[in-house]
Design an enzyme around this catalytic site. Sequence first.
Site, mmCIF file in Angstrom:
data_model
loop_
_atom_site.group_PDB
_atom_site.id
_atom_site.type_symbol
_atom_site.label_atom_id
_atom_site.label_comp_id
_atom_site.label_asym_id
_atom_site.label_seq_id
_atom_site.Cartn_x
_atom_site.Cartn_y
_atom_site.Cartn_z
ATOM 1 C CG ASP A 220 -2.138 0.893 1.169
ATOM 2 O OD1 ASP A 220 -2.068 2.099 0.772
ATOM 3 O OD2 ASP A 220 -3.080 0.093 0.920
ATOM 4 N NE ARG B 180 -26.464 4.577 -5.667
ATOM 5 C CZ ARG B 180 -27.276 5.362 -6.410
ATOM 6 N NH1 ARG B 180 -28.734 4.864 -6.761
ATOM 7 N NH2 ARG B 180 -27.034 6.708 -7.149
ATOM 8 C CG ASN C 148 -23.645 1.947 -3.010
ATOM 9 O OD1 ASN C 148 -24.103 1.240 -3.938
ATOM 10 N ND2 ASN C 148 -23.696 2.961 -2.939
ATOM 11 N NE ARG D 220 -23.573 11.996 -5.963
ATOM 12 C CZ ARG D 220 -22.828 11.130 -4.926
ATOM 13 N NH1 ARG D 220 -22.203 11.531 -4.033
ATOM 14 N NH2 ARG D 220 -23.079 9.998 -5.079
ATOM 15 C CG PHE E 69 -8.762 -4.461 -2.098
ATOM 16 C CD1 PHE E 69 -9.895 -4.599 -1.953
ATOM 17 C CD2 PHE E 69 -8.077 -5.270 -1.207
ATOM 18 C CE1 PHE E 69 -10.852 -5.482 -1.433
ATOM 19 C CE2 PHE E 69 -8.616 -6.397 -0.775
ATOM 20 C CZ PHE E 69 -10.009 -6.375 -0.651
ATOM 21 C CE1 TYR F 219 -13.052 3.714 -9.234
ATOM 22 C CE2 TYR F 219 -15.343 3.732 -9.172
ATOM 23 C CZ TYR F 219 -14.157 3.221 -8.713
ATOM 24 O OH TYR F 219 -14.395 2.042 -7.823
ATOM 25 C CB SER G 226 -16.848 -0.605 -9.319
ATOM 26 O OG SER G 226 -18.123 0.551 -8.826
ATOM 27 C CG ASN H 179 -16.238 12.390 -2.682
ATOM 28 O OD1 ASN H 179 -16.478 13.585 -2.654
ATOM 29 N ND2 ASN H 179 -14.988 11.913 -2.714
ATOM 30 C CE LYS I 231 -12.293 0.104 -9.630
ATOM 31 N NZ LYS I 231 -11.171 -0.538 -8.910
HETATM 32 P P1 NAD Z 1 -9.475 2.927 -0.283
HETATM 33 O O1 NAD Z 1 -9.064 4.159 -0.980
HETATM 34 O O2 NAD Z 1 -9.903 2.835 1.129
HETATM 35 O O3 NAD Z 1 -8.529 1.856 -0.463
HETATM 36 C C1 NAD Z 1 -7.512 1.664 -1.520
HETATM 37 C C2 NAD Z 1 -6.141 1.557 -1.192
HETATM 38 O O4 NAD Z 1 -5.245 1.404 -2.147
HETATM 39 C C3 NAD Z 1 -5.576 2.649 -0.146
HETATM 40 O O5 NAD Z 1 -5.059 2.262 1.045
HETATM 41 C C4 NAD Z 1 -4.728 3.444 -0.936
HETATM 42 O O6 NAD Z 1 -3.660 3.958 -0.096
HETATM 43 C C5 NAD Z 1 -4.150 2.157 -1.702
HETATM 44 N N1 NAD Z 1 -3.433 2.610 -3.012
HETATM 45 C C6 NAD Z 1 -4.104 3.703 -3.967
HETATM 46 N N2 NAD Z 1 -3.177 3.540 -5.159
HETATM 47 C C7 NAD Z 1 -2.342 3.028 -4.888
HETATM 48 C C8 NAD Z 1 -1.045 2.621 -5.705
HETATM 49 N N3 NAD Z 1 -0.733 3.092 -6.664
HETATM 50 N N4 NAD Z 1 -0.257 1.384 -4.964
HETATM 51 C C9 NAD Z 1 -0.546 1.172 -3.868
HETATM 52 N N5 NAD Z 1 -1.447 1.487 -3.281
HETATM 53 C C10 NAD Z 1 -2.455 2.397 -3.498
HETATM 54 O O7 NAD Z 1 -10.669 2.431 -1.137
HETATM 55 P P2 NAD Z 1 -11.692 1.192 -0.924
HETATM 56 O O8 NAD Z 1 -13.050 1.899 -0.487
HETATM 57 O O9 NAD Z 1 -11.218 0.255 0.074
HETATM 58 O O10 NAD Z 1 -11.807 0.520 -2.192
HETATM 59 C C11 NAD Z 1 -10.767 -0.781 -2.587
HETATM 60 C C12 NAD Z 1 -11.091 -0.767 -3.955
HETATM 61 O O11 NAD Z 1 -12.482 -1.230 -4.104
HETATM 62 C C13 NAD Z 1 -10.838 0.224 -4.913
HETATM 63 O O12 NAD Z 1 -10.203 -0.300 -6.170
HETATM 64 C C14 NAD Z 1 -12.144 0.594 -5.494
HETATM 65 O O13 NAD Z 1 -12.212 1.364 -6.536
HETATM 66 C C15 NAD Z 1 -12.775 -0.518 -5.033
HETATM 67 N N6 NAD Z 1 -14.399 -0.249 -5.052
HETATM 68 C C16 NAD Z 1 -14.840 0.431 -4.016
HETATM 69 C C17 NAD Z 1 -16.239 0.710 -3.646
HETATM 70 C C18 NAD Z 1 -16.697 1.576 -2.327
HETATM 71 O O14 NAD Z 1 -17.736 2.032 -2.331
HETATM 72 N N7 NAD Z 1 -15.593 1.913 -1.453
HETATM 73 C C19 NAD Z 1 -17.142 0.089 -4.778
HETATM 74 C C20 NAD Z 1 -16.673 -0.527 -5.597
HETATM 75 C C21 NAD Z 1 -15.357 -0.725 -5.827
HETATM 76 C C1 WQD Z 2 -25.397 6.942 -2.353
HETATM 77 C C2 WQD Z 2 -26.738 7.880 -2.385
HETATM 78 C C3 WQD Z 2 -26.479 9.800 -3.539
HETATM 79 C C4 WQD Z 2 -24.047 11.601 -0.562
HETATM 80 C C5 WQD Z 2 -20.520 5.570 -5.483
HETATM 81 C C6 WQD Z 2 -19.472 5.357 -6.501
HETATM 82 C C7 WQD Z 2 -19.630 4.187 -6.867
HETATM 83 C C8 WQD Z 2 -19.022 3.237 -5.815
HETATM 84 C C9 WQD Z 2 -19.854 3.452 -4.612
HETATM 85 C C10 WQD Z 2 -16.864 2.688 -6.029
HETATM 86 C C11 WQD Z 2 -26.671 8.191 -3.771
HETATM 87 C C12 WQD Z 2 -26.946 9.889 -2.357
HETATM 88 C C13 WQD Z 2 -24.812 10.769 -1.378
HETATM 89 C C14 WQD Z 2 -24.666 12.563 0.058
HETATM 90 C C15 WQD Z 2 -26.860 12.112 -1.005
HETATM 91 N N1 WQD Z 2 -17.712 3.264 -5.467
HETATM 92 N N2 WQD Z 2 -26.191 10.954 -1.432
HETATM 93 N N3 WQD Z 2 -26.047 12.803 -0.158
HETATM 94 O O1 WQD Z 2 -23.057 7.221 -5.773
HETATM 95 O O2 WQD Z 2 -24.043 5.051 -5.142
HETATM 96 O O3 WQD Z 2 -21.500 5.242 -5.387
HETATM 97 O O4 WQD Z 2 -19.575 4.865 -4.240
HETATM 98 O O5 WQD Z 2 -16.699 2.119 -6.948
HETATM 99 O O6 WQD Z 2 -18.608 4.123 -8.118
HETATM 100 O O7 WQD Z 2 -20.244 6.393 -7.522
HETATM 101 O O8 WQD Z 2 -22.703 6.164 -3.481
HETATM 102 O O9 WQD Z 2 -22.457 6.828 -1.065
HETATM 103 O O10 WQD Z 2 -21.929 8.606 -3.016
HETATM 104 O O11 WQD Z 2 -24.346 7.653 -2.715
HETATM 105 O O12 WQD Z 2 -27.953 12.164 -1.045
HETATM 106 O O13 WQD Z 2 -23.954 13.758 0.477
HETATM 107 O O14 WQD Z 2 -26.717 8.715 -1.525
HETATM 108 O O15 WQD Z 2 -27.049 10.753 -4.483
HETATM 109 O O16 WQD Z 2 -28.132 8.225 -4.089
HETATM 110 P P1 WQD Z 2 -22.885 5.902 -4.929
HETATM 111 P P2 WQD Z 2 -22.817 7.524 -2.617
#
Ligand code: NAD
Ligand code: WQD
Length: 348
Positions: free
Chosen positions: A31, A241, A189, A303, A90, A158, A134, A208, A162
Amino acid sequence: MRVLVTGGAGFIGSHTCLALLEKGYEIIVIDSYINSHKRSLKRVVEIFTRNNIVKHIDIEVGDIRDEKVLDKLFLRYKDLGNPIKAVIHFAGRKSVKESVLNPLLYWDINVNGSITLLRVMDKYNCRTIVFSSSATIYGVSNCLPLKENAKIKPINPYGRTKVAIEQILSDTFHSHTNKWKIANLRYFNPIGAHSSGMIGESPIGIPNNIFPYITQVAAGVLDELKIFGKDWPTSDGTCIRDYIHVMDLAEGHIATLEYLNNFEKKIVNLNLGRGLGTSVLELVDTFEKVNNVKISTNFSNRRIGDCCTLIADNCLALSCLNWSPKRDLVKMCLDGWKWQLLNPDGYQ
Ligand code: NAD
Ligand code: WQD
């Protein structure tokens, strides 16, 4: 079995490391800490120590785009006679907004990072990978709930990174070696935290995503939750969601590794969600009720880039994997609030 976890210090990664250790896996995390804190993995180990169990995580601070660092890592464990057998990948950037502002950064970290990782894995004959994809890759006009074969049509950079990585993985699978075992896990989510309250989501700056926003409003760190839109075509006018407890998601990764181990070669796309929709108002209401707190809310405009409803068809994951999500929305809200209360500033 020795598993490399890229991005293991992050939100989903740290919970998955915990689940891997619980199952007896030996893990190494790489990481860069670009979006995480050193404390997360220390806490993971501490959770075991508190129960008088000794666990260890090897940690490499480095960037997955750095081929030399990855090469040295794979070589080290090969020389020790305990090679890396699989990777849970990840590491990457995940903010939709940031990806629109800085697409080159996203393509570089997410896509080039993944290519570098795959090249080194191939060199060391490590050809099992579970990739964090995702639900954001699906097009908005799809039928619901979303099956894995629904139309892929991401609407932001983004999401496109993916899709590109899934494509690269598919091409790699179909290349001549044909020995890869690949799972693209399409998360919906993920919210909540480990029930200990020791690890959770610790966003840098203003969150966010809705869930950490809610916990910070409840804690008084932020003033009010802006609900993005009240005129969506849903029963209460707010977006729907498919929220899944982060520990259910974490356990899904181990089930996926075990599933892949049944094959000589395999590629599979799996939705990891609960298959249940929750509106923004329902989420807020549940959080308030189970935690006995008040969340100030205010409606604002929709949004940009949001879609109305995203729900997983998780039948394929349920049928392939020895897994099903066990924790409901109440549990997500309880655990997420516990984390917030015990860690008002996250890991800072
Ligand atoms: P996060 O940002 O908490 O974790 C990602 C980790 O990767 C972090 O610790 C960061 O420091 C590390 N990182 C980033 N770039 C790096 C690099 N170049 N080299 C080494 N380490 C690096 O995010 P998360 O929520 O734990 O998500 C993990 C994965 O799941 C991501 O790929 C994200 O796109 C995917 N994902 C997340 C969500 C979500 O809602 N959290 C939903 C769908 C997919
Ligand atoms: C959830 C719902 C907003 C914030 C995102 C990424 C997606 C994935 C997961 C990585 C939505 C509403 C949100 C706020 C609100 N990540 N909302 N007020 O948009 O479903 O997905 O995170 O892959 O790629 O797009 O998740 O948690 O941002 O929003 O009303 O301040 O909450 O409109 O309906 P989302 P979110």
